[in-house]
Design a protein around this motif. Structure first.
Motif, short mmCIF file in Angstrom:
data_model
loop_
_atom_site.label_atom_id
_atom_site.label_comp_id
_atom_site.label_asym_id
_atom_site.label_seq_id
_atom_site.Cartn_x
_atom_site.Cartn_y
_atom_site.Cartn_z
N GLY A 167 105.27 -11.33 9.39
CA GLY A 167 104.73 -11.58 8.06
C GLY A 167 103.46 -10.84 7.73
O GLY A 167 102.75 -11.20 6.80
N LEU A 168 103.19 -9.77 8.50
CA LEU A 168 101.98 -8.97 8.27
C LEU A 168 102.36 -7.55 7.87
O LEU A 168 103.53 -7.17 7.93
CB LEU A 168 101.11 -8.94 9.54
N VAL A 169 101.38 -6.76 7.49
CA VAL A 169 101.63 -5.38 7.13
C VAL A 169 100.51 -4.51 7.70
O VAL A 169 99.34 -4.92 7.71
CB VAL A 169 101.72 -5.20 5.60
N MET A 170 100.86 -3.35 8.22
CA MET A 170 99.83 -2.42 8.68
C MET A 170 99.06 -1.90 7.46
O MET A 170 99.66 -1.57 6.44
CB MET A 170 100.46 -1.24 9.43
N PRO A 171 97.73 -1.81 7.55
CA PRO A 171 96.94 -1.33 6.42
C PRO A 171 97.04 0.19 6.22
O PRO A 171 96.44 0.74 5.31
CB PRO A 171 95.52 -1.73 6.80
N LEU A 172 97.80 0.83 7.08
CA LEU A 172 97.94 2.29 7.07
C LEU A 172 99.42 2.65 7.00
O LEU A 172 100.24 2.07 7.71
CB LEU A 172 97.33 2.87 8.35
N CYS B 241 95.45 -6.72 10.05
CA CYS B 241 96.65 -6.49 9.25
C CYS B 241 96.78 -7.59 8.20
O CYS B 241 96.90 -8.77 8.55
CB CYS B 241 97.90 -6.48 10.15
N PRO B 242 96.77 -7.23 6.93
CA PRO B 242 96.89 -8.25 5.87
C PRO B 242 98.27 -8.90 5.86
O PRO B 242 99.22 -8.40 6.45
CB PRO B 242 96.67 -7.44 4.57
N GLY C 237 95.61 -12.38 11.68
CA GLY C 237 96.10 -11.08 11.24
C GLY C 237 95.63 -9.93 12.11
O GLY C 237 95.74 -8.76 11.72
N ILE C 238 95.11 -10.24 13.29
CA ILE C 238 94.54 -9.21 14.16
C ILE C 238 95.56 -8.77 15.21
O ILE C 238 96.17 -9.60 15.88
CB ILE C 238 93.25 -9.70 14.83
N VAL C 239 95.73 -7.47 15.34
CA VAL C 239 96.63 -6.88 16.32
C VAL C 239 95.80 -6.11 17.35
O VAL C 239 94.92 -5.34 16.98
CB VAL C 239 97.63 -5.92 15.64
N VAL C 240 96.09 -6.36 18.61
CA VAL C 240 95.43 -5.63 19.70
C VAL C 240 96.50 -4.81 20.40
O VAL C 240 97.55 -5.33 20.79
CB VAL C 240 94.76 -6.60 20.69
#
Length: 513
Positions: A175-180, A262-263, A154-157
């Motif tokens: 399949g992820l979502v930004m936490p913001l 990103c969860p 779930g890590i985005v760089v």
């Protein structure tokens, strides 16, 4: 009382973009006065830009004229903030593509004692991202590469210039979502979000960026590159220096890259929009939502009647329910559609039976959810249409959360067109807005420092999520005492001994040494 469920087959929530951000609300508004003329501020003892400096900049950036802007018409937009409350007179805009270029530019500017103003999407509301005088604008617009999206961790760089909405779209496809999530996501940069520790609409679910950002790469005022990147949620190796740059608003260093967790995106998303008779009912409904919805509660917003009226009128939108003094937007996110719908419906029915909620509608249909979110996200722009808007972003105890709106409304009287309050009740963050035909010293004197004194007496925060920037720096002492301010000044001296990086921002002008 009525409750109108509009439940449909659940599908993943699409982007609720706001494409008119920074266009409709800023159209036809006059150019603001220069910051140096409107506010009492003295230029620091920095060097002045000359033709040789511009030639050096062009050489560092590969000789491209499109990456070194000097024409007045090209530079103007980088000198004016989104609210049009401050305006600098910077003469050059630099557009690096790499961290190495940022480092080389900063080394040169530090040697020359040229002040630098880092800038992302320029959506800030406290004058932190535009020059105060003639600072060199260092824009991160071209640093917009998404380097890696790891679906397993779930890590985005990515680079700091990535637009939040673009990131959301890319991670959503995996399949992820930004936490913001912010109303300005169509324009704001993730680097600016991190530099200001932006909060947003789903902090109640995912927490703030100090927890979500796993690592940063930052360039100091002297051009040193600090690699503080990490691809792990667990990395307990010494001092966590990344936190110095999260929320320091570009005064300690320029964030150029970052890694963010990103969860997994929720398969089931529902939104309820409800009307209430009083603020006390809002407060009690929030408590009931925490208890009744628990782990699936992902957003809880409060909107007062003047805020919604302004939004629906200016953007020709329609509220899904009748008029009430207060409204709440409640979002749930989970993995089991049946379970989530049942839980939300039961909570709303109990709230109505208990006399807290008067009317409401609930939906999981993407188009309807997008429309409801617009009613909240477009409020800020709609209030700017009145001419000028004083905006205050404060944290207050929920017991006294709305009292300040009533106090300010009485204080300014007919000088204001609108005095409204809305915001993230889920994390005690109120957006207080006072709109008027134009900026006047009279109304300014009625609002400041009164609002900050009022906030301080309740042990609140003078800046919940927008930062301090230029406009709030002389009020920072209402939330920070002398010793913390002294330590902040010492940290600034250590990392930026010549004071060239985003000067006149964050630290009060009379900070004790």
């Amino acid at each position: 009382m009525m409750f109108r469920p509009v439940l449909h087959r659940c599908v993943p929530l699409g982007l609720h973009r706001t494409p008119v951000w920074r266009t409709l609300a800023s159209a036809s508004r006059e150019i603001p006065a220069l910051t140096r003329d409107r506010y009492p501020v003295q230029r620091g003892s920095f060097a002045e830009l000359n033709d040789n400096d511009v030639a050096v900049f062009r050489n560092i950036l590969g000789g491209s004229s499109s990456r070194v802007l000097t024409e007045a018409a090209e530079v103007e937009g980088y000198n004016i903030d989104y609210l049009r409350s401050v305006r600098g007179c910077g003469r050059v805009v630099l557009k690096p593509r790499t961290t190495a270029e940022v480092g080389e530019l900063m080394r040169y500017c530090n040697d020359r004692r040229l002040a630098v103003c880092p800038q992302g999407g320029n959506t800030g509301l406290v004058g932190g991202s535009v020059p105060v005088f003639d600072e060199v604008v260092l824009s991160l617009q071209l640093m917009d590469t998404i380097e890696k999206i790891d679906e397993y961790s779930g890590i985005v760089v990515c680079q700091a210039g990535c637009v939040l909405a673009s990131l959301e779209e890319q991670v959503g496809a995996r399949g992820l979502v930004m936490p913001l999530d912010l109303g300005a996501k169509g324009s704001c940069h993730i680097g600016g979000n991190v530099s200001t520790n932006a909060g947003g609409l789903r902090l109640v679910r995912y927490g703030n960026l100090h927890g979500s950002v796993l690592g940063v790469e930052a360039v100091t005022a002297e051009g040193r590159v600090l690699d503080l990147m990490s691809n792990f949620k667990k990395d307990n190796t010494g001092y966590h220096l990344k936190h110095l740059f999260i929320g320091s608003e570009g005064t300690l260093g320029i964030i150029t890259r970052l890694a963010i967790f990103c969860p997994t995106a929720s398969r089931s998303v529902n939104i309820a929009f409800v009307g209430l008779r009083s603020y006390d009912a809002v407060r009690q409904t929030f408590l009931a939502a925490k208890r009744g919805l628990g782990e699936i509660l992902s957003s809880c917003e409060m909107i007062d009647a003047p805020s919604l009226d302004s939004c629906t009128r200016f953007f020709n939108l329609q509220s899904p329910i009748e008029k009430y003094p207060f409204y709440m937007l409640i979002e749930t996110s989970g993995s089991d559609a049946g379970h989530d719908e049942e839980k939300l419906t039961r909570f709303l029915e109990q709230s109505m039976e208990g006399g807290l909620v008067e009317d409401g509608t609930v939906t999981n249909e993407p188009t309807k959810m997008k429309h409801i979110w617009k009613l909240r996200e477009m409020i800020a722009d709609s209030l700017l249409a009145d001419g000028y808007c004083f905006k205050y972003d404060i944290s207050l105890p929920l017991d006294q959360f709305y009292d300040i709106v009533l106090a300010v409304r009485e204080r300014v009287g007919k000088l204001a067109i609108n005095v409204t309050g809305y915001g993230h009740i889920g994390d005690s963050n109120l957006h207080l807005n006072v709109s008027c035909e134009r900026f006047t010293p009279e109304i300014y004197a009625l609002l400041e420092p009164f609002i900050y004194e009022y906030t301080s007496k309740l042990r609140g925060s003078v800046s919940a999520e927008h930062g301090i920037g230029f406009l709030k720096r002389k009020y920072l002492h209402y939330s920070k005492q002398a010793e913390p301010l002294r330590l902040m000044h010492q940290m600034k001296q250590l990392l930026d001994p010549n004071g060239i990086l985003n000067p006149y921002k964050v630290l009060p002008p009379d900070t004790p040494h």
